[in-house]
Design a protein around this motif. Structure first.
Motif, PDB file in Angstrom:
ATOM      1  N   LEU A  59     -16.615   8.358  -5.136  1.00  0.00           N
ATOM      2  CA  LEU A  59     -15.906   8.510  -3.880  1.00  0.00           C
ATOM      3  C   LEU A  59     -15.705   9.990  -3.567  1.00  0.00           C
ATOM      4  N   SER A  60     -15.740  10.328  -2.269  1.00  0.00           N
ATOM      5  CA  SER A  60     -15.370  11.660  -1.808  1.00  0.00           C
ATOM      6  C   SER A  60     -14.079  11.528  -1.013  1.00  0.00           C
ATOM      7  N   LEU A  61     -13.121  12.433  -1.260  1.00  0.00           N
ATOM      8  CA  LEU A  61     -11.841  12.400  -0.567  1.00  0.00           C
ATOM      9  C   LEU A  61     -11.835  13.457   0.538  1.00  0.00           C
ATOM     10  N   PRO A  62     -11.249  13.147   1.692  1.00  0.00           N
ATOM     11  CA  PRO A  62     -11.328  14.070   2.834  1.00  0.00           C
ATOM     12  C   PRO A  62     -10.636  15.400   2.588  1.00  0.00           C
TER      13      PRO A  62
ATOM     14  N   THR B 130       2.211   5.543   2.772  1.00  0.00           N
ATOM     15  CA  THR B 130       1.117   4.590   2.609  1.00  0.00           C
ATOM     16  C   THR B 130      -0.157   5.315   2.187  1.00  0.00           C
ATOM     17  N   ALA B 131      -1.092   4.539   1.649  1.00  0.00           N
ATOM     18  CA  ALA B 131      -2.372   5.112   1.235  1.00  0.00           C
ATOM     19  C   ALA B 131      -3.106   5.727   2.423  1.00  0.00           C
ATOM     20  N   SER B 132      -2.957   5.117   3.604  1.00  0.00           N
ATOM     21  CA  SER B 132      -3.615   5.660   4.807  1.00  0.00           C
ATOM     22  C   SER B 132      -3.037   7.023   5.174  1.00  0.00           C
ATOM     23  N   GLU B 133      -1.731   7.151   5.076  1.00  0.00           N
ATOM     24  CA  GLU B 133      -1.086   8.429   5.394  1.00  0.00           C
ATOM     25  C   GLU B 133      -1.492   9.519   4.415  1.00  0.00           C
ATOM     26  N   LEU B 134      -1.791   9.130   3.184  1.00  0.00           N
ATOM     27  CA  LEU B 134      -2.177  10.102   2.153  1.00  0.00           C
ATOM     28  C   LEU B 134      -3.678  10.362   2.120  1.00  0.00           C
ATOM     29  N   GLY B 135      -4.452   9.634   2.932  1.00  0.00           N
ATOM     30  CA  GLY B 135      -5.899   9.785   2.913  1.00  0.00           C
ATOM     31  C   GLY B 135      -6.557   9.118   1.721  1.00  0.00           C
ATOM     32  N   LEU B 136      -5.879   8.118   1.141  1.00  0.00           N
ATOM     33  CA  LEU B 136      -6.376   7.460  -0.073  1.00  0.00           C
ATOM     34  C   LEU B 136      -6.717   5.992   0.163  1.00  0.00           C
TER      35      LEU B 136
ATOM     36  N   GLY C 123       0.792  -1.223   0.000  1.00  0.00           N
ATOM     37  CA  GLY C 123       0.000   0.000   0.000  1.00  0.00           C
ATOM     38  C   GLY C 123       0.823   1.271   0.000  1.00  0.00           C
ATOM     39  N   ARG C 124       2.103   1.182  -0.374  1.00  0.00           N
ATOM     40  CA  ARG C 124       2.959   2.363  -0.423  1.00  0.00           C
ATOM     41  C   ARG C 124       2.980   2.944  -1.836  1.00  0.00           C
ATOM     42  N   LEU C 125       2.960   4.251  -1.904  1.00  0.00           N
ATOM     43  CA  LEU C 125       2.921   4.939  -3.196  1.00  0.00           C
ATOM     44  C   LEU C 125       4.265   4.805  -3.903  1.00  0.00           C
ATOM     45  N   ARG C 126       4.222   4.341  -5.164  1.00  0.00           N
ATOM     46  CA  ARG C 126       5.441   4.159  -5.943  1.00  0.00           C
ATOM     47  C   ARG C 126       5.462   4.999  -7.204  1.00  0.00           C
ATOM     48  N   LEU C 127       4.329   5.559  -7.593  1.00  0.00           N
ATOM     49  CA  LEU C 127       4.277   6.395  -8.793  1.00  0.00           C
ATOM     50  C   LEU C 127       3.158   7.408  -8.630  1.00  0.00           C
ATOM     51  N   VAL C 128       3.413   8.651  -9.038  1.00  0.00           N
ATOM     52  CA  VAL C 128       2.399   9.691  -9.007  1.00  0.00           C
ATOM     53  C   VAL C 128       2.725  10.694 -10.106  1.00  0.00           C
ATOM     54  N   ASN C 129       1.716  11.159 -10.827  1.00  0.00           N
ATOM     55  CA  ASN C 129       1.939  12.156 -11.874  1.00  0.00           C
ATOM     56  C   ASN C 129       1.705  13.553 -11.319  1.00  0.00           C
ATOM     57  N   SER C 130       1.882  14.562 -12.173  1.00  0.00           N
ATOM     58  CA  SER C 130       1.778  15.951 -11.709  1.00  0.00           C
ATOM     59  C   SER C 130       0.367  16.281 -11.239  1.00  0.00           C
ATOM     60  N   ALA C 131      -0.657  15.683 -11.880  1.00  0.00           N
ATOM     61  CA  ALA C 131      -2.032  15.924 -11.426  1.00  0.00           C
ATOM     62  C   ALA C 131      -2.245  15.345 -10.027  1.00  0.00           C
ATOM     63  N   GLY C 132      -1.614  14.200  -9.761  1.00  0.00           N
ATOM     64  CA  GLY C 132      -1.689  13.632  -8.415  1.00  0.00           C
ATOM     65  C   GLY C 132      -0.973  14.492  -7.392  1.00  0.00           C
ATOM     66  N   GLU C 133       0.174  15.072  -7.775  1.00  0.00           N
ATOM     67  CA  GLU C 133       0.877  15.991  -6.876  1.00  0.00           C
ATOM     68  C   GLU C 133       0.018  17.206  -6.563  1.00  0.00           C
ATOM     69  N   LYS C 134      -0.674  17.709  -7.598  1.00  0.00           N
ATOM     70  CA  LYS C 134      -1.538  18.880  -7.400  1.00  0.00           C
ATOM     71  C   LYS C 134      -2.698  18.543  -6.469  1.00  0.00           C
ATOM     72  N   LEU C 135      -3.277  17.351  -6.646  1.00  0.00           N
ATOM     73  CA  LEU C 135      -4.390  16.946  -5.788  1.00  0.00           C
ATOM     74  C   LEU C 135      -3.943  16.808  -4.331  1.00  0.00           C
ATOM     75  N   LEU C 136      -2.783  16.176  -4.126  1.00  0.00           N
ATOM     76  CA  LEU C 136      -2.289  15.925  -2.775  1.00  0.00           C
ATOM     77  C   LEU C 136      -1.492  17.098  -2.219  1.00  0.00           C
ATOM     78  N   GLN C 137      -1.220  18.104  -3.081  1.00  0.00           N
ATOM     79  CA  GLN C 137      -0.542  19.342  -2.676  1.00  0.00           C
ATOM     80  C   GLN C 137       0.831  19.064  -2.073  1.00  0.00           C
ATOM     81  N   GLN C 138       1.544  18.100  -2.655  1.00  0.00           N
ATOM     82  CA  GLN C 138       2.919  17.809  -2.262  1.00  0.00           C
ATOM     83  C   GLN C 138       3.680  17.355  -3.497  1.00  0.00           C
ATOM     84  N   SER C 139       5.000  17.453  -3.445  1.00  0.00           N
ATOM     85  CA  SER C 139       5.829  16.992  -4.559  1.00  0.00           C
ATOM     86  C   SER C 139       5.981  15.475  -4.498  1.00  0.00           C
TER      87      SER C 139
END
Length: 430
Positions: free
Chosen positions: A146-149, A128-134, A104-120
């Protein structure tokens, strides 16, 4: 005896010469082939076998090894180019794409995902997905809504699939924001409802108002004492007033149901903000100047949108202003009337213009209901101001967000409007 020694010497010399010839023609080519095969194993395709000639066993083998090296080199180049193309496509896609390993650890994220999560990506990868709220995106059913917190008000469709990287299974998660599409469907439903209700109520209001007026006229011809006449006149006046009020209510919602498409023209943001801010005289509206930027927009609709938003902010701070310090709806200290203030500013990026309206009112008890038609916290409110404003903004290809201010009392409205493509080119220096 000497002749035997000479013959022995000649035999030894021949053996040496034959050995040298065999070393040059067999051993050395085999060593070269071994080196080439070793480099192929190490994914180095720059080496080639010498003496690759036809009609010779080792030459034919060298030809095949060289052909294999050429083939593997082409395949590797194609794989690198395909990977680079895939990475570019993933980066350019304007939807969040994420990949998680079996833990459950993040291994790939694109720029749109960075923008959504507001981190690089450097901050996100390995979490982990739990730490990211996903976590819900991995546990919910595939293609579920789905609604994201951390994305208040947005609705996402989650699509999951599996792939392997270096033999390890991974989960690919693609998040599609369907909020605007859902709002369009919701808006269409409200518009149909408003049209039906408006038609039926108008058919009733017109004769009610007409009959009330006729009865009021006939009162002068009746033999009633003054008290009875006043009672009838007061009752008929109430009927006419309520019918007129209901008609105005319907006309307001008709505006929501019949909003025309924007007629685009050059629109100066500084001039627009100064003009609309001057119209609100009940509270002090502070305009913080931003860049001199011009949009292609419907000036009348943007004026209506800003008027609605400034009116909401002004009424918020006036509605809770008091001469003493009391507690308001969200537990903050109320401001006095002299302290009531609304602030308007704007800034510009390469692609957008962002207008921000802030007030120091009580804030919102339930921000998620702000854009629900008919919902209002004002005694005389109709519940269409924010809905109409969002309809105008989205018709221009923009977005609007309403939230309580962080660290301060009051509410913040952020309007994002796209800049013209030509203006974007100028801003980027191209």
């Amino acid at each position: 005896m000497e002749s035997k020694l000479v013959l022995l010497g000649i035999e030894v010399l021949l053996c040496f010469l034959i050995g040298a010839a065999l070393h040059d023609h067999i051993v050395r080519p085999l060593q070269t082939l071994a080196n080439v095969v070793g480099s192929l194993r190490d994914e180095d395709y720059s080496f080639r076998a010498r003496m690759a000639v036809p009609n010779d066993a080792l030459g034919e083998l060298s030809l095949e090894v060289n052909a294999l090296a050429d083939l593997l080199s082409r395949h590797r180049t194609g794989a690198i180019e395909a990977t680079a193309l895939l990475q570019r496509v993933v980066e350019e896609v304007d939807i969040p794409i994420l990949a998680f390993d079996p833990n459950g650890r993040l291994r790939l994220v694109n720029s749109a995902g960075e923008k959504l999560l507001q981190q690089s990506s450097g901050q996100l990868l390995g979490k982990t997905a739990s730490e990211l709220g996903l976590q819900s995106s991995l546990s919910c059913e595939n293609e579920n809504l789905l609604s994201l917190p951390f994305a208040s008000g947005a609705r996402w469709v989650v699509r999951r699939s599996s792939f392997r990287q270096q033999g390890i299974p991974h989960t690919l998660v693609v998040l599609s924001d369907v909020s605007r599409a859902l709002r369009e469907e919701e808006r269409s439903a409200w518009q149909r409802l408003i049209r039906v209700i408006g038609h039926e109520l108008n058919n009733s209001l017109a004769p009610i108002k007409s009959i009330a007026g006729s009865l009021n006229t006939q009162l002068s011809k009746t033999n009633l004492d003054d008290e009875q006449r006043q009672d009838f006149e007061r009752g008929l006046a109430i009927i006419e007033a309520r019918a007129a009020s209901l008609n105005r209510f319907l006309q307001a919602y008709r505006q929501l149901a019949q909003m025309p498409p924007p007629e685009l023209q050059p629109c100066s943001i500084p001039a627009l903000v100064r003009h609309v801010s001057a119209l609100e005289t009940r509270v002090r509206v502070a305009v913080i100047p931003g860049p001199d930027v011009t949009l292609s927009a419907d000036l009348g609709q943007l004026e209506q949108m800003l008027i609605n938003l400034l009116r909401n902010s002004a009424e918020a701070v006036l509605g809770q202003s008091t001469t003493g310090a009391t507690s308001n709806a969200i537990g903050n200290t109320a401001v006095t009337e002299s302290e009531a203030q609304v602030t308007v500013t704007w800034n510009s990026t390469e692609k957008d213009v962002v207008l921000t309206i802030e007030d120091n009112g009580p804030g919102l008890m339930n921000p998620s209901n702000a854009f629900v038609p008919f919902y209002t916290t004002k005694p005389q409110g109709s519940g269409i101001g924010l809905v109409l404003s969002r309809q105008i903004v989205e018709a221009h290809g923009g977005t609007i967000e309403v939230a309580n201010r962080r660290g301060h009392q009051g509410c913040e409205v952020k309007i994002t409007l796209p800049r013209p493509l030509a203006d974007q080119s100028i801003a980027s220096g191209s």
